[in-house]
Design a protein around this motif. Structure first.
Motif, PDB file in Angstrom:
ATOM      1  N   LYS A   1       0.899  -1.298  -0.164  1.00  0.00           N
ATOM      2  CA  LYS A   1      -0.036  -0.011  -0.069  1.00  0.00           C
ATOM      3  C   LYS A   1       0.884   1.264  -0.065  1.00  0.00           C
ATOM      4  O   LYS A   1       1.780   1.225   0.832  1.00  0.00           O
ATOM      5  CB  LYS A   1      -0.703   0.088   1.349  1.00  0.00           C
TER       6      LYS A   1
ATOM      7  N   ALA B   1       0.660   5.402   0.082  1.00  0.00           N
ATOM      8  CA  ALA B   1      -0.281   6.678   0.115  1.00  0.00           C
ATOM      9  C   ALA B   1       0.233   7.671  -0.712  1.00  0.00           C
ATOM     10  O   ALA B   1       1.547   8.073  -0.742  1.00  0.00           O
ATOM     11  CB  ALA B   1      -0.015   7.170   1.494  1.00  0.00           C
TER      12      ALA B   1
ATOM     13  N   LYS C   1      -5.343  -0.375  -7.292  1.00  0.00           N
ATOM     14  CA  LYS C   1      -4.755  -1.318  -7.617  1.00  0.00           C
ATOM     15  C   LYS C   1      -3.998  -1.306  -8.759  1.00  0.00           C
ATOM     16  O   LYS C   1      -4.918  -1.359  -9.592  1.00  0.00           O
ATOM     17  CB  LYS C   1      -4.997  -2.814  -7.162  1.00  0.00           C
TER      18      LYS C   1
ATOM     19  N   ASP D   1      -0.953  -0.974  -4.340  1.00  0.00           N
ATOM     20  CA  ASP D   1      -2.325  -0.249  -4.243  1.00  0.00           C
ATOM     21  C   ASP D   1      -1.946   1.249  -3.589  1.00  0.00           C
ATOM     22  O   ASP D   1      -1.530   1.406  -2.670  1.00  0.00           O
ATOM     23  CB  ASP D   1      -2.917  -1.091  -2.864  1.00  0.00           C
TER      24      ASP D   1
ATOM     25  N   GLN E   1      -3.380   4.764  -2.482  1.00  0.00           N
ATOM     26  CA  GLN E   1      -4.207   5.108  -1.851  1.00  0.00           C
ATOM     27  C   GLN E   1      -4.217   6.569  -1.565  1.00  0.00           C
ATOM     28  O   GLN E   1      -3.094   7.163  -1.486  1.00  0.00           O
ATOM     29  CB  GLN E   1      -4.395   4.414  -0.474  1.00  0.00           C
TER      30      GLN E   1
ATOM     31  N   HIS F   1      -4.928   7.135   4.514  1.00  0.00           N
ATOM     32  CA  HIS F   1      -4.440   5.808   4.683  1.00  0.00           C
ATOM     33  C   HIS F   1      -3.131   5.894   4.894  1.00  0.00           C
ATOM     34  O   HIS F   1      -2.259   4.734   4.949  1.00  0.00           O
ATOM     35  CB  HIS F   1      -4.729   4.865   3.289  1.00  0.00           C
TER      36      HIS F   1
ATOM     37  N   ASP G   1      -1.520   3.321   7.378  1.00  0.00           N
ATOM     38  CA  ASP G   1      -1.310   1.971   7.329  1.00  0.00           C
ATOM     39  C   ASP G   1      -0.559   1.556   5.835  1.00  0.00           C
ATOM     40  O   ASP G   1      -0.319   0.493   5.491  1.00  0.00           O
ATOM     41  CB  ASP G   1      -2.763   1.347   6.902  1.00  0.00           C
ATOM     42  N   ALA G   2      -0.213   2.612   5.344  1.00  0.00           N
ATOM     43  CA  ALA G   2       0.786   2.397   4.106  1.00  0.00           C
ATOM     44  C   ALA G   2       1.985   1.772   4.427  1.00  0.00           C
ATOM     45  O   ALA G   2       2.867   2.101   5.382  1.00  0.00           O
ATOM     46  CB  ALA G   2       0.978   3.783   3.342  1.00  0.00           C
ATOM     47  N   ASP G   3       2.524   1.166   3.210  1.00  0.00           N
ATOM     48  CA  ASP G   3       3.915   0.567   3.480  1.00  0.00           C
ATOM     49  C   ASP G   3       4.939   1.886   2.979  1.00  0.00           C
ATOM     50  O   ASP G   3       6.126   1.677   3.170  1.00  0.00           O
ATOM     51  CB  ASP G   3       3.981  -0.520   2.590  1.00  0.00           C
TER      52      ASP G   3
END
Length: 229
Positions: free
Chosen positions: A2, A4, A14, A40, A42, A46, A49-51
């Motif tokens: 994910k 952001a 995605k 993904d 976003q 978000h 929770d993003a990577d």
């Protein structure tokens, strides 16, 4: 994975990550199905929770200030905490926290604080925006990701892993049963495969290597795992 997106008019959702190597391998194997790595993208709601983060370069200071406020707030409770003081000093110099040397244990502590600049961050110029494929590939690389490939009669597929991942760990991404029954891995480098003209030719030329569990996968490796059922 994910990502952001902050301060950019960028396609969300995605998306396949273009990989010319996969396109060439499709021609080699004549695969009926090709599966690309996806990310993904976003919106900025978000970010927690993003990577990773993709943002306009002018928003860097906003991210730094936000993290600095979190660190300063925590220092009111732990005024002599060395890790927090090091982070504060870096942020005051407008450095990102992912540039600060920390131990694994210290990183776990920082992750719990939900700090934005601890994440892999890709900055782009909104006035001189590259193509989607170029930007998405840059984000992928900045997150420390590489790809390996698998192929069978039904599908040619690209898999996403962190740099430094062993072939045994990668087997678990494919299927837990494959990891559980792991025996050996047949590994062919992408360039070797292309130069040979195919997998059978690569085997005939001695370019396919048999590796144990501890083999560190290289970007572009074609992996075939021998396992007990």
């Amino acid at each position: 994975m994910k990502i952001a997106v902050i301060g950019l008019d960028f396609p969300l959702g995605k998306k396949n990550i273009a990989d010319e190597r996969l396109d060439r391998l499709k021609d080699v194997f004549h695969s009926p199905k090709v599966t690309y790595v996806q990310m993904d993208f976003q919106d900025n709601t978000h970010i927690k929770d993003a990577d990773g983060i993709l943002c306009e370069e002018k928003t860097k200071l906003d991210l730094v200030i936000s993290d600095l406020e979190i660190i300063e707030n925590r220092l009111t409770y732990q005024p002599n905490e060395d890790l927090l003081l090091r982070c504060k000093a870096a942020l005051e110099k407008e450095a990102l926290l992912n540039e600060v040397p920390v131990s694994d244990e210290e990183k776990k502590t920082l992750i719990n604080l939900n700090l934005s600049t601890l994440k892999s961050t890709t900055f782009v110029n909104k006035e001189n925006l590259a193509s989607f494929s170029e930007i998405s590939r840059q984000v992928y690389n900045d997150c420390g990701m590489i790809s390996f490939f698998t192929v069978n009669e039904k599908e040619l597929r690209s898999w996403s892993i962190k740099k430094g991942t062993t072939v045994f760990e990668a087997a678990g991404y494919i299927h837990s049963d494959i990891q559980r029954g792991f025996i050996k891995a047949e590994v062919t480098g992408y360039e070797d495969l292309i130069k040979a003209g195919g997998l059978n030719q690569a085997k005939a030329s001695g370019l396919v290597k048999l590796e144990d569990k501890g083999y560190i996968i290289r970007d572009g490796d074609l992996i075939q795992i021998r396992f007990s059922r």
